[in-house]
Scaffold this active site. Structure first.
Site, PDB file in Angstrom:
ATOM      1  N   ASP A   1       0.817  -1.219   0.000  1.00 51.58           N
ATOM      2  CA  ASP A   1       0.000   0.000   0.000  1.00 51.58           C
ATOM      3  C   ASP A   1       0.847   1.263   0.000  1.00 51.58           C
ATOM      4  O   ASP A   1       2.070   1.207   0.164  1.00 51.58           O
ATOM      5  CB  ASP A   1      -0.965  -0.011   1.203  1.00 51.58           C
ATOM      6  CG  ASP A   1      -0.309  -0.475   2.495  1.00 51.58           C
ATOM      7  OD1 ASP A   1       0.930  -0.467   2.572  1.00 51.58           O
ATOM      8  OD2 ASP A   1      -1.044  -0.833   3.437  1.00 51.58           O
TER       9      ASP A   1
ATOM     10  N   ASN B   1      -7.870  -2.891  14.163  1.00 53.11           N
ATOM     11  CA  ASN B   1      -9.268  -3.169  13.795  1.00 53.11           C
ATOM     12  C   ASN B   1      -9.373  -4.355  12.816  1.00 53.11           C
ATOM     13  O   ASN B   1     -10.404  -4.559  12.192  1.00 53.11           O
ATOM     14  CB  ASN B   1      -9.930  -1.921  13.187  1.00 53.11           C
ATOM     15  CG  ASN B   1      -9.273  -1.491  11.884  1.00 53.11           C
ATOM     16  OD1 ASN B   1      -8.297  -2.105  11.441  1.00 53.11           O
ATOM     17  ND2 ASN B   1      -9.799  -0.447  11.257  1.00 53.11           N
TER      18      ASN B   1
ATOM     19  N   HIS C   1      -7.598  -4.754  10.042  1.00 55.05           N
ATOM     20  CA  HIS C   1      -7.319  -4.486   8.621  1.00 55.05           C
ATOM     21  C   HIS C   1      -6.020  -5.138   8.167  1.00 55.05           C
ATOM     22  O   HIS C   1      -5.102  -5.338   8.964  1.00 55.05           O
ATOM     23  CB  HIS C   1      -7.358  -2.980   8.307  1.00 55.05           C
ATOM     24  CG  HIS C   1      -6.189  -2.157   8.746  1.00 55.05           C
ATOM     25  ND1 HIS C   1      -6.310  -1.067   9.574  1.00 55.05           N
ATOM     26  CD2 HIS C   1      -4.879  -2.229   8.447  1.00 55.05           C
ATOM     27  CE1 HIS C   1      -5.132  -0.505   9.767  1.00 55.05           C
ATOM     28  NE2 HIS C   1      -4.236  -1.197   9.100  1.00 55.05           N
TER      29      HIS C   1
ATOM     30  N   GLU D   1      -9.872  -1.920   4.989  1.00 50.72           N
ATOM     31  CA  GLU D   1     -10.555  -1.659   6.250  1.00 50.72           C
ATOM     32  C   GLU D   1     -11.749  -2.612   6.402  1.00 50.72           C
ATOM     33  O   GLU D   1     -12.191  -3.222   5.423  1.00 50.72           O
ATOM     34  CB  GLU D   1     -11.052  -0.211   6.263  1.00 50.72           C
ATOM     35  CG  GLU D   1      -9.934   0.828   6.173  1.00 50.72           C
ATOM     36  CD  GLU D   1      -9.178   1.028   7.493  1.00 50.72           C
ATOM     37  OE1 GLU D   1      -9.281   0.161   8.391  1.00 50.72           O
ATOM     38  OE2 GLU D   1      -8.488   2.057   7.608  1.00 50.72           O
TER      39      GLU D   1
HETATM   40  C1  GLP Z   1      -0.819   0.354   8.455  1.00 47.46           C
HETATM   41  C2  GLP Z   1      -0.458  -0.440   7.203  1.00 47.46           C
HETATM   42  C3  GLP Z   1      -0.647  -1.914   7.395  1.00 47.46           C
HETATM   43  C4  GLP Z   1       0.002  -2.353   8.700  1.00 47.46           C
HETATM   44  C5  GLP Z   1      -0.683  -1.658   9.841  1.00 47.46           C
HETATM   45  C6  GLP Z   1      -0.110  -2.042  11.192  1.00 47.46           C
HETATM   46  O1  GLP Z   1      -2.135   0.759   8.504  1.00 47.46           O
HETATM   47  N1  GLP Z   1      -1.200  -0.015   6.063  1.00 47.46           N
HETATM   48  O2  GLP Z   1      -0.105  -2.607   6.291  1.00 47.46           O
HETATM   49  O3  GLP Z   1      -0.125  -3.745   8.832  1.00 47.46           O
HETATM   50  O4  GLP Z   1      -0.510  -0.267   9.681  1.00 47.46           O
HETATM   51  O5  GLP Z   1       1.037  -1.316  11.454  1.00 47.46           O
HETATM   52  P1  GLP Z   1       2.000  -1.557  12.671  1.00 47.46           P
HETATM   53  O6  GLP Z   1       2.844  -2.734  12.302  1.00 47.46           O
HETATM   54  O7  GLP Z   1       2.834  -0.297  12.773  1.00 47.46           O
HETATM   55  O8  GLP Z   1       1.171  -1.793  13.859  1.00 47.46           O
END
Ligand code: GLP
Length: 249
Positions: free
Chosen positions: A70, A139, A141, A146
């Site tokens: 992403d 959440n 995702h 989402e």
């Molecule tokens: C973002 C990214 C996700 C990632 C998520 C969790 O929203 N788009 O790909 O998995 O955050 O991030 P973290 O590893 O910092 O908790």
């Protein structure tokens, strides 16, 4: 029934060792492997370990192709909070990967629909992704899919939920700077990969992990849609496993 295999490690360091070990083995067996990658704080120690393996053990990425999940819409690749920038700093700048073999969706593309279609086409043109490394949002995702994302969703533009904007605001000087939209590989894009490795560490992920593994197969928790993937492993630490363990799983 959930087909997700769960490996519980002591801490985030062990999670990184386990994940990097699987990735390194794949690359040694297939030097032309196609990897799907994620950003966020969770995979950072895994990338650090892969960099170490490159520098100290000769693990070569010269034939590897990568696709990132992403990117924020409207952030150029040299913006410190863009996911392209993250990948350069945490991994690509320190290994021998060919820059043109690293694909991160372009959040500045003039024609965003075309950018999404060409992302999917590039994946098909290299024969699909061998292994996609994922994180998980609090959440549930995955990437920026989402809750409510369709199971057959392709790469597309999405609105970020207020929950995600708030949790990602920790990386920005001011919460108002967090982009409200992003480009994301879809649930279908992720599910079509041959192998999925989802990493989760820390107590803030415990509820989402339990819901994904033991909850209903439902787009209300996008990660639960991995339950029917033929080869999906969650590598998580004890804190992220807390709500699985409390029910004796
Ligand atoms: C973002 C990214 C996700 C990632 C998520 C969790 O929203 N788009 O790909 O998995 O955050 O991030 P973290 O590893 O910092 O908790």
């Amino acid at each position: 029934m959930s087909g997700i295999k769960v490996t519980v490690c002591r801490d985030s360091e062990e999670v990184a060792k386990a994940a990097s070990g699987i990735i390194a083995r794949l690359i040694r067996e297939n030097p032309g492997a196609v990897l799907g990658l994620a950003t966020g704080s969770t995979p950072e120690p895994t990338y650090a370990e892969l960099v170490r393996m490159h520098q100290e053990e000769g693990l070569s990425f010269a034939g590897v192709t990568t696709f990132n999940l992403d990117e924020y819409l409207g952030l150029p690749g040299d913006h410190p909070q863009s996911y392209r920038y993250f990948m350069q700093k945490k991994l690509f700048d320190h290994i021998d990967i060919c820059p043109w073999n690293t694909h991160v969706p372009n959040g500045m593309a003039r024609n965003i629909d075309l950018e999404c279609q060409s992302f999917e086409l590039k994946i098909s043109s290299v024969g699909g992704v061998d292994l996609w490394l994922l994180g998980i949002g609090a959440n549930g995702h995955i990437a920026f899919n989402e809750p409510g994302s369709a199971i057959n969703s392709p790469t597309r533009v999405v609105d970020l939920s207020s929950n995600t904007i708030e949790s990602n605001s920790r990386f920005f000087r001011d919460p108002s700077e967090v982009p409200r939209r992003a480009l994301t590989a879809g649930i279908e894009t992720i599910r079509s990969t041959r192998r999925v490795l989802l990493l989760a560490t820390g107590p803030s992920k415990a509820a989402a992990v339990a819901e994904a593994v033991k909850g209903r197969y439902s787009c209300r928790c996008p990660a639960s849609l991995l339950q029917k993937h033929p080869k999906c492993t969650f590598i998580i630490d004890q804190e992220a496993a807390a709500e699985l363990q409390s029910t004796g799983r």
